[in-house]
Design an enzyme around this catalytic site. Structure first.
Site, PDB file in Angstrom:
ATOM      1  N   SER A  10       9.120   5.867 -10.743  1.00 40.99           N
ATOM      2  CA  SER A  10       8.425   4.861  -9.478  1.00 40.99           C
ATOM      3  C   SER A  10       9.735   3.826  -9.451  1.00 40.99           C
ATOM      4  O   SER A  10      10.267   3.757 -10.359  1.00 40.99           O
ATOM      5  CB  SER A  10       7.411   3.968 -10.255  1.00 40.99           C
ATOM      6  OG  SER A  10       7.664   2.924  -9.810  1.00 40.99           O
ATOM      7  N   HIS A  35       7.862   7.932  -6.928  1.00 41.98           N
ATOM      8  CA  HIS A  35       6.924   7.128  -6.179  1.00 41.98           C
ATOM      9  C   HIS A  35       7.072   6.301  -5.831  1.00 41.98           C
ATOM     10  O   HIS A  35       7.942   5.861  -6.798  1.00 41.98           O
ATOM     11  CB  HIS A  35       6.109   7.240  -7.956  1.00 41.98           C
ATOM     12  CG  HIS A  35       4.850   7.152  -7.788  1.00 41.98           C
ATOM     13  ND1 HIS A  35       3.565   7.215  -6.998  1.00 41.98           N
ATOM     14  CD2 HIS A  35       4.448   4.853  -8.223  1.00 41.98           C
ATOM     15  CE1 HIS A  35       2.625   6.491  -7.562  1.00 41.98           C
ATOM     16  NE2 HIS A  35       2.576   5.255  -7.867  1.00 41.98           N
ATOM     17  N   ASP A  37       6.139   2.111  -4.517  1.00 35.45           N
ATOM     18  CA  ASP A  37       4.643   1.941  -4.333  1.00 35.45           C
ATOM     19  C   ASP A  37       5.433   0.943  -3.425  1.00 35.45           C
ATOM     20  O   ASP A  37       5.915   0.053  -3.571  1.00 35.45           O
ATOM     21  CB  ASP A  37       4.857   0.380  -5.743  1.00 35.45           C
ATOM     22  CG  ASP A  37       4.399   1.385  -7.164  1.00 35.45           C
ATOM     23  OD1 ASP A  37       5.668   2.039  -7.953  1.00 35.45           O
ATOM     24  OD2 ASP A  37       3.149   2.392  -6.767  1.00 35.45           O
ATOM     25  N   MET A  39       3.739  -2.384  -1.539  1.00 36.40           N
ATOM     26  CA  MET A  39       2.368  -3.851  -1.822  1.00 36.40           C
ATOM     27  C   MET A  39       2.609  -4.495  -0.701  1.00 36.40           C
ATOM     28  O   MET A  39       4.033  -4.542  -0.143  1.00 36.40           O
ATOM     29  CB  MET A  39       2.856  -3.784  -3.692  1.00 36.40           C
ATOM     30  CG  MET A  39       2.620  -3.091  -4.056  1.00 36.40           C
ATOM     31  SD  MET A  39       2.851  -3.884  -5.881  1.00 36.40           S
ATOM     32  CE  MET A  39       3.434  -2.653  -6.944  1.00 36.40           C
ATOM     33  N   HIS A  68       2.349   5.497  -2.676  1.00 36.29           N
ATOM     34  CA  HIS A  68       1.147   4.875  -3.600  1.00 36.29           C
ATOM     35  C   HIS A  68       1.229   3.304  -2.491  1.00 36.29           C
ATOM     36  O   HIS A  68       2.076   2.818  -2.543  1.00 36.29           O
ATOM     37  CB  HIS A  68       1.541   4.505  -4.990  1.00 36.29           C
ATOM     38  CG  HIS A  68       0.268   3.914  -5.603  1.00 36.29           C
ATOM     39  ND1 HIS A  68       0.606   3.280  -6.470  1.00 36.29           N
ATOM     40  CD2 HIS A  68      -1.217   3.217  -5.594  1.00 36.29           C
ATOM     41  CE1 HIS A  68      -1.366   3.062  -6.935  1.00 36.29           C
ATOM     42  NE2 HIS A  68      -1.375   3.274  -5.936  1.00 36.29           N
ATOM     43  N   MET A  70      -0.713   0.017  -1.806  1.00 34.43           N
ATOM     44  CA  MET A  70      -1.562  -0.439  -2.105  1.00 34.43           C
ATOM     45  C   MET A  70      -1.521  -1.692  -1.238  1.00 34.43           C
ATOM     46  O   MET A  70      -0.716  -2.740  -1.660  1.00 34.43           O
ATOM     47  CB  MET A  70      -0.919  -1.447  -3.923  1.00 34.43           C
ATOM     48  CG  MET A  70      -1.010   0.111  -5.245  1.00 34.43           C
ATOM     49  SD  MET A  70       0.102  -0.466  -6.008  1.00 34.43           S
ATOM     50  CE  MET A  70       1.819   0.379  -5.949  1.00 34.43           C
ATOM     51  N   MET A 139      -4.994   5.036 -11.841  1.00 35.49           N
ATOM     52  CA  MET A 139      -4.390   4.042 -12.352  1.00 35.49           C
ATOM     53  C   MET A 139      -4.775   3.361 -14.046  1.00 35.49           C
ATOM     54  O   MET A 139      -5.762   3.474 -13.692  1.00 35.49           O
ATOM     55  CB  MET A 139      -4.466   2.855 -11.934  1.00 35.49           C
ATOM     56  CG  MET A 139      -3.975   2.538 -10.292  1.00 35.49           C
ATOM     57  SD  MET A 139      -2.764   2.810  -9.758  1.00 35.49           S
ATOM     58  CE  MET A 139      -1.358   0.992 -10.755  1.00 35.49           C
ATOM     59  N   GLY A 144       0.544  -3.722  -9.042  1.00 34.65           N
ATOM     60  CA  GLY A 144       0.840  -4.682  -8.639  1.00 34.65           C
ATOM     61  C   GLY A 144       1.414  -4.318  -9.277  1.00 34.65           C
ATOM     62  O   GLY A 144       3.121  -5.351  -8.602  1.00 34.65           O
ATOM     63  N   PHE A 145       2.409  -4.309 -10.662  1.00 34.98           N
ATOM     64  CA  PHE A 145       3.666  -4.628 -11.566  1.00 34.98           C
ATOM     65  C   PHE A 145       3.573  -3.672 -12.495  1.00 34.98           C
ATOM     66  O   PHE A 145       2.487  -2.998 -12.170  1.00 34.98           O
ATOM     67  CB  PHE A 145       3.299  -6.050 -12.233  1.00 34.98           C
ATOM     68  CG  PHE A 145       3.291  -7.460 -11.574  1.00 34.98           C
ATOM     69  CD1 PHE A 145       1.633  -7.951 -11.284  1.00 34.98           C
ATOM     70  CD2 PHE A 145       4.244  -7.672 -10.753  1.00 34.98           C
ATOM     71  CE1 PHE A 145       1.607  -8.569  -9.563  1.00 34.98           C
ATOM     72  CE2 PHE A 145       3.712  -8.469  -9.757  1.00 34.98           C
ATOM     73  CZ  PHE A 145       2.947  -9.326  -9.363  1.00 34.98           C
ATOM     74  N   GLY A 146       4.711  -3.136 -12.529  1.00 38.84           N
ATOM     75  CA  GLY A 146       5.534  -2.150 -13.708  1.00 38.84           C
ATOM     76  C   GLY A 146       5.530  -3.084 -14.729  1.00 38.84           C
ATOM     77  O   GLY A 146       5.217  -4.464 -15.263  1.00 38.84           O
ATOM     78  N   GLY A 147       5.966  -1.896 -15.865  1.00 42.57           N
ATOM     79  CA  GLY A 147       6.033  -2.966 -17.337  1.00 42.57           C
ATOM     80  C   GLY A 147       4.292  -3.444 -17.381  1.00 42.57           C
ATOM     81  O   GLY A 147       4.842  -3.388 -18.394  1.00 42.57           O
ATOM     82  N   ASP A 177      -1.250   6.283 -13.492  1.00 42.09           N
ATOM     83  CA  ASP A 177      -0.017   5.857 -12.919  1.00 42.09           C
ATOM     84  C   ASP A 177       0.460   4.614 -14.078  1.00 42.09           C
ATOM     85  O   ASP A 177      -1.016   3.843 -13.678  1.00 42.09           O
ATOM     86  CB  ASP A 177       0.048   6.101 -11.066  1.00 42.09           C
ATOM     87  CG  ASP A 177       0.602   4.997 -11.096  1.00 42.09           C
ATOM     88  OD1 ASP A 177       0.763   4.445  -9.476  1.00 42.09           O
ATOM     89  OD2 ASP A 177       1.864   4.022 -12.039  1.00 42.09           O
ATOM     90  N   GLY A 178       0.731   4.177 -14.307  1.00 41.94           N
ATOM     91  CA  GLY A 178       0.706   3.158 -15.121  1.00 41.94           C
ATOM     92  C   GLY A 178       1.049   2.799 -17.597  1.00 41.94           C
ATOM     93  O   GLY A 178      -0.361   3.378 -17.942  1.00 41.94           O
ATOM     94  N   GLY A 179       2.529   2.157 -17.497  1.00 41.95           N
ATOM     95  CA  GLY A 179       2.496   1.916 -19.049  1.00 41.95           C
ATOM     96  C   GLY A 179       2.829   3.054 -19.906  1.00 41.95           C
ATOM     97  O   GLY A 179       1.716   3.471 -20.682  1.00 41.95           O
ATOM     98  N   GLY A 199       7.816   3.743 -14.569  1.00 48.28           N
ATOM     99  CA  GLY A 199       8.512   3.302 -13.969  1.00 48.28           C
ATOM    100  C   GLY A 199       9.548   2.926 -14.979  1.00 48.28           C
ATOM    101  O   GLY A 199      11.081   3.190 -15.422  1.00 48.28           O
ATOM    102  N   SER A 200       9.132   2.129 -15.820  1.00 48.01           N
ATOM    103  CA  SER A 200       9.569   0.918 -17.268  1.00 48.01           C
ATOM    104  C   SER A 200      10.696   2.185 -17.431  1.00 48.01           C
ATOM    105  O   SER A 200      11.973   2.112 -18.736  1.00 48.01           O
ATOM    106  CB  SER A 200       9.134   0.173 -17.395  1.00 48.01           C
ATOM    107  OG  SER A 200       8.308   0.747 -17.404  1.00 48.01           O
TER     108      SER A 200
HETATM  109  C1  DX5 Z   1       1.582  -0.558 -11.091  1.00 44.84           C
HETATM  110  C2  DX5 Z   1       2.325   0.417  -9.688  1.00 44.84           C
HETATM  111  C3  DX5 Z   1       2.763   2.297 -10.860  1.00 44.84           C
HETATM  112  C4  DX5 Z   1       3.822   0.828 -12.060  1.00 44.84           C
HETATM  113  C5  DX5 Z   1       4.376   1.993 -13.202  1.00 44.84           C
HETATM  114  O1  DX5 Z   1       0.698  -1.023  -9.444  1.00 44.84           O
HETATM  115  O2  DX5 Z   1       1.529   1.702  -9.445  1.00 44.84           O
HETATM  116  O3  DX5 Z   1       3.092   3.174 -10.403  1.00 44.84           O
HETATM  117  O4  DX5 Z   1       4.866   0.567 -10.932  1.00 44.84           O
HETATM  118  O5  DX5 Z   1       5.217   1.424 -13.711  1.00 44.84           O
HETATM  119  P1  DX5 Z   1       5.319   1.679 -14.632  1.00 44.84           P
HETATM  120  O6  DX5 Z   1       5.233   2.821 -15.170  1.00 44.84           O
HETATM  121  O7  DX5 Z   1       6.359   0.429 -15.331  1.00 44.84           O
HETATM  122  O8  DX5 Z   1       3.770   0.855 -15.165  1.00 44.84           O
HETATM  123 ZN    ZN Z   2       2.360   3.569  -8.099  1.00 46.97          ZN
END
Ligand code: DX5
Ligand code: ZN
Length: 220
Positions: A10, A35, A37, A39, A68, A70, A139, A144-147, A177-179, A199-200
């Site tokens: 991401s 990927h 994102d 938003m 993606h 959102m 999800m 909404g946020f990475g990390g 997707d996520g964490g 992402g992170s």
């Molecule tokens: C969150 C995004 C994810 C996010 C993943 O709303 O849809 O794609 O960027 O980032 P990590 O891998 O850091 O959770």
């Molecule tokens: Zn995403």
């Protein structure tokens, strides 16, 4: 097993001051998809990039743009994202008045269709559409946020959807997707995900060694 697994880093975790070179680096590092994102600060409490940025990134790589959305409303933006260069367009059923109609709008653009479920959204939002889509995005964090921290409760939902796909003998990918990190990527795969978004972990682990991080996620 690992060659069936796709990694979709991401770019939300990339350096936004040089997104172009970050995308090129991801391609060189062996990413299967990119990927992206999107938003809108309305469907989710964050605001990122729109079609014009995707349009600028498109010529830099041949890699699949896994977009993606959102955003809500979503229908009036499908064409824009398609023309900008999205290959997979994934939306949230809660973001549209009519899931069927949104699926048709994406199909009309000859793009792959994904439906995304938030952690607390049930499989009933996607179950009756599986024959018409290409991908289910589970999800494993609140969008909404990475990390953020991985929510393991979504693994049951992942297994359930995988079962239905297998029983109906459908060709639908499951993307989680996520964490996602080095510790939980294998349970995500075991639950049925064949595409991992990260992402992170990809951008931050091992001093940002993209190639190494993508490999570890693919192989573990
Ligand atoms: C969150 C995004 C994810 C996010 C993943 O709303 O849809 O794609 O960027 O980032 P990590 O891998 O850091 O959770
Ligand atoms: Zn995403």
């Amino acid at each position: 097993m690992d060659n069936l697994i796709k990694i979709s880093p991401s770019i939300l975790s990339a350096d936004f001051s040089k997104l172009g070179s970050e995308v090129v680096s991801l391609e060189k590092a062996g990413a299967d998809y990119i990927h992206i994102d999107v938003m809108d600060g309305h469907f989710v409490p964050n605001l990122t990039i729109g079609p014009d940025v995707i349009r600028k990134l498109r010529p830099l790589t041949k890699k699949i743009f896994d977009v993606h959305l959102m955003i809500s409303p979503v229908d009036n933006f499908i064409k824009e994202f398609s023309k900008a260069g999205a290959d997979i367009i994934t939306f949230h059923p809660e973001a549209t008045q009519n899931t069927e109609k949104t699926i048709k709008l994406i199909r009309k653009e000859n793009k792959k269709v994904g439906i995304s479920l938030k952690p607390n959204s049930g499989i009933e939002l996607v179950k009756n559409h599986l024959e018409k889509i290409d991908l289910v995005l589970i999800m494993s964090v609140e969008p909404g946020f990475g990390g953020q921290k991985f929510i393991p409760e979504v693994l049951n939902k992942t297994k359930e959807i995988k079962e239905i796909i297998k029983k109906k003998n459908l060709k639908v990918d499951i993307e989680i997707d996520g964490g996602i990190n080095f510790e939980n990527c294998s349970v995500a795969k075991k639950a049925g995900a064949n595409i991992l978004v990260s992402g992170s972990t990809v951008f931050k682990e091992n001093n940002g060694d993209l190639k190494k991080n993508i490999e570890i996620l693919r192989k573990n």
